[in-house]
Scaffold this motif. Structure first.
Motif, PDB file in Angstrom:
ATOM      1  N   LEU A  35       0.741  -1.232   0.052  1.00 50.32           N
ATOM      2  CA  LEU A  35       0.112  -0.066  -0.320  1.00 50.32           C
ATOM      3  C   LEU A  35       0.844   1.174   0.153  1.00 50.32           C
ATOM      4  N   ASN A  36       1.930   1.164   0.753  1.00 49.28           N
ATOM      5  CA  ASN A  36       2.760   2.466   1.049  1.00 49.28           C
ATOM      6  C   ASN A  36       3.932   2.602  -0.258  1.00 49.28           C
ATOM      7  N   MET A  37       3.706   3.111  -1.433  1.00 50.47           N
ATOM      8  CA  MET A  37       4.626   3.141  -2.256  1.00 50.47           C
ATOM      9  C   MET A  37       4.818   4.654  -2.846  1.00 50.47           C
ATOM     10  N   PRO A  38       6.157   4.912  -2.988  1.00 56.27           N
ATOM     11  CA  PRO A  38       5.960   6.665  -3.687  1.00 56.27           C
ATOM     12  C   PRO A  38       5.433   6.423  -5.193  1.00 56.27           C
TER      13      PRO A  38
ATOM     14  N   THR B  59       0.333   5.252  -4.853  1.00 55.72           N
ATOM     15  CA  THR B  59      -0.075   4.265  -3.893  1.00 55.72           C
ATOM     16  C   THR B  59      -0.514   3.109  -4.057  1.00 55.72           C
ATOM     17  N   GLY B  60      -0.388   2.073  -3.261  1.00 51.32           N
ATOM     18  CA  GLY B  60      -0.946   0.834  -3.629  1.00 51.32           C
ATOM     19  C   GLY B  60      -2.603   1.080  -3.728  1.00 51.32           C
ATOM     20  N   LYS B  61      -3.053   1.803  -2.992  1.00 52.44           N
ATOM     21  CA  LYS B  61      -4.486   1.761  -3.004  1.00 52.44           C
ATOM     22  C   LYS B  61      -5.011   2.646  -4.371  1.00 52.44           C
TER      23      LYS B  61
ATOM     24  N   ALA C 209      -3.447  -9.474  -3.864  1.00 52.57           N
ATOM     25  CA  ALA C 209      -3.281  -9.605  -2.282  1.00 52.57           C
ATOM     26  C   ALA C 209      -2.789  -8.286  -2.000  1.00 52.57           C
ATOM     27  N   ILE C 210      -3.129  -7.728  -1.086  1.00 49.82           N
ATOM     28  CA  ILE C 210      -2.675  -6.518  -0.444  1.00 49.82           C
ATOM     29  C   ILE C 210      -1.536  -7.054   0.478  1.00 49.82           C
ATOM     30  N   TYR C 211      -0.311  -6.640   0.383  1.00 48.04           N
ATOM     31  CA  TYR C 211       0.922  -6.932   1.218  1.00 48.04           C
ATOM     32  C   TYR C 211       1.448  -6.026   1.764  1.00 48.04           C
ATOM     33  N   SER C 212       0.981  -5.641   3.109  1.00 50.64           N
ATOM     34  CA  SER C 212       1.347  -4.447   3.763  1.00 50.64           C
ATOM     35  C   SER C 212       1.669  -4.456   5.231  1.00 50.64           C
ATOM     36  N   THR C 213       2.524  -3.356   5.580  1.00 44.63           N
ATOM     37  CA  THR C 213       2.972  -3.542   7.164  1.00 44.63           C
ATOM     38  C   THR C 213       1.842  -2.926   7.926  1.00 44.63           C
ATOM     39  N   SER C 214       0.704  -2.140   7.301  1.00 41.31           N
ATOM     40  CA  SER C 214      -0.308  -1.585   8.051  1.00 41.31           C
ATOM     41  C   SER C 214      -1.394  -2.497   8.176  1.00 41.31           C
ATOM     42  N   SER C 215      -1.978  -2.483   9.545  1.00 39.28           N
ATOM     43  CA  SER C 215      -2.885  -3.287   9.998  1.00 39.28           C
ATOM     44  C   SER C 215      -4.171  -2.375  10.154  1.00 39.28           C
TER      45      SER C 215
ATOM     46  N   ILE D 128      -2.938  -9.159   3.549  1.00 37.49           N
ATOM     47  CA  ILE D 128      -2.046  -9.733   4.182  1.00 37.49           C
ATOM     48  C   ILE D 128      -1.259  -8.802   4.977  1.00 37.49           C
ATOM     49  N   LYS D 129      -1.097  -8.888   6.387  1.00 36.18           N
ATOM     50  CA  LYS D 129       0.065  -8.034   6.991  1.00 36.18           C
ATOM     51  C   LYS D 129       1.324  -8.594   6.936  1.00 36.18           C
ATOM     52  N   LYS D 130       2.264  -7.947   6.256  1.00 37.78           N
ATOM     53  CA  LYS D 130       3.628  -8.381   6.201  1.00 37.78           C
ATOM     54  C   LYS D 130       4.079  -9.051   7.687  1.00 37.78           C
ATOM     55  N   PRO D 131       4.690 -10.249   7.594  1.00 45.08           N
ATOM     56  CA  PRO D 131       5.280 -10.868   8.808  1.00 45.08           C
ATOM     57  C   PRO D 131       6.588 -10.482   8.874  1.00 45.08           C
ATOM     58  N   SER D 132       7.114 -10.299   9.986  1.00 42.02           N
ATOM     59  CA  SER D 132       8.541  -9.928  10.294  1.00 42.02           C
ATOM     60  C   SER D 132       9.546 -11.378  10.389  1.00 42.02           C
ATOM     61  N   ASP D 133       8.707 -12.368  10.406  1.00 38.10           N
ATOM     62  CA  ASP D 133       9.481 -13.700  10.678  1.00 38.10           C
ATOM     63  C   ASP D 133       9.425 -14.518   9.396  1.00 38.10           C
ATOM     64  N   PHE D 134      10.476 -15.040   8.823  1.00 38.49           N
ATOM     65  CA  PHE D 134      10.572 -15.919   7.489  1.00 38.49           C
ATOM     66  C   PHE D 134       9.940 -16.819   7.512  1.00 38.49           C
ATOM     67  N   ASN D 135       9.384 -17.713   8.478  1.00 38.26           N
ATOM     68  CA  ASN D 135       8.784 -18.925   8.428  1.00 38.26           C
ATOM     69  C   ASN D 135       7.323 -18.600   8.225  1.00 38.26           C
ATOM     70  N   ALA D 136       6.875 -17.688   8.850  1.00 33.74           N
ATOM     71  CA  ALA D 136       5.483 -17.115   8.697  1.00 33.74           C
ATOM     72  C   ALA D 136       5.157 -16.371   7.538  1.00 33.74           C
ATOM     73  N   LEU D 137       6.162 -15.799   7.067  1.00 34.62           N
ATOM     74  CA  LEU D 137       6.002 -15.595   5.472  1.00 34.62           C
ATOM     75  C   LEU D 137       6.035 -16.609   4.528  1.00 34.62           C
ATOM     76  N   LYS D 138       6.780 -17.522   4.579  1.00 35.69           N
ATOM     77  CA  LYS D 138       6.716 -18.812   3.819  1.00 35.69           C
ATOM     78  C   LYS D 138       5.245 -19.624   3.914  1.00 35.69           C
ATOM     79  N   LYS D 139       4.767 -19.517   5.097  1.00 35.40           N
ATOM     80  CA  LYS D 139       3.529 -20.249   5.515  1.00 35.40           C
ATOM     81  C   LYS D 139       2.516 -19.349   4.848  1.00 35.40           C
ATOM     82  N   ILE D 140       2.324 -18.076   4.822  1.00 35.47           N
ATOM     83  CA  ILE D 140       1.432 -17.098   4.300  1.00 35.47           C
ATOM     84  C   ILE D 140       1.638 -17.228   2.776  1.00 35.47           C
ATOM     85  N   ILE D 141       2.692 -17.192   2.028  1.00 34.31           N
ATOM     86  CA  ILE D 141       2.823 -17.411   0.922  1.00 34.31           C
ATOM     87  C   ILE D 141       2.328 -18.688   0.352  1.00 34.31           C
TER      88      ILE D 141
END
Length: 149
Positions: A62-65, A68-70, A88-94, A111-124
């Protein structure tokens, strides 16, 4: 591109997030081809190019120069040859506002961007193995926000 590979496009201006995303896709079991664009303007130029093969799934920050994603989401859904893209919205914003706005504007999942790699793999893995026909036909606010149990 490999035959039958799932074509993924990520629009994200953050280089670390793009690398994290790329690494996660390299570890999922589904054959994919991942492309990147770095801002909303580049995304729309890419999608509007008649020679572009449209992605199977667009992951949209969503937050791009520049655009914006929106803004991109709204433009995509108003463009005849793009309006059926799976987004798939993929953002740090919740924020509830961002979630609600993107749902109303026609995104398929948030999808709220996860900070953990394993969580990202699971989401993907969950996103790319979804039955999108079923998911989008019964889309409602409850299944819009992807949360892992």
């Amino acid at each position: 591109m490999q035959k039958n590979a799932l074509h993924i496009l990520l629009a994200d201006d953050d280089e670390d997030d793009r690398l994290f995303f790329k690494d996660a896709f390299e570890e999922v079991k589904v054959q994919t081809k991942v492309e990147f664009v770095f801002d909303g303007l580049q995304l729309m130029e890419h999608l509007m190019n008649p020679d572009t093969k449209l992605p199977d799934i667009l992951f949209l920050d969503l937050n791009m120069p520049k655009k914006t994603g929106k803004e991109c989401l709204i433009e995509i859904k108003k463009t005849e040859h793009l309006k059926n893209l799976i987004i798939a919205i993929y953002s740090t914003s919740s924020s509830d506002e961002d979630i609600e706005d993107t749902f109303i504007e026609g995104a398929n999942i948030y999808i709220k961007k996860p900070s953990d790699f394993n969580a990202l793999k699971k989401i993907i893995n969950e996103v790319i193995t979804l039955n999108w026909h079923y998911h989008t036909s019964g889309l409602n606010r409850d299944n819009f926000l992807l949360s892992l149990k």
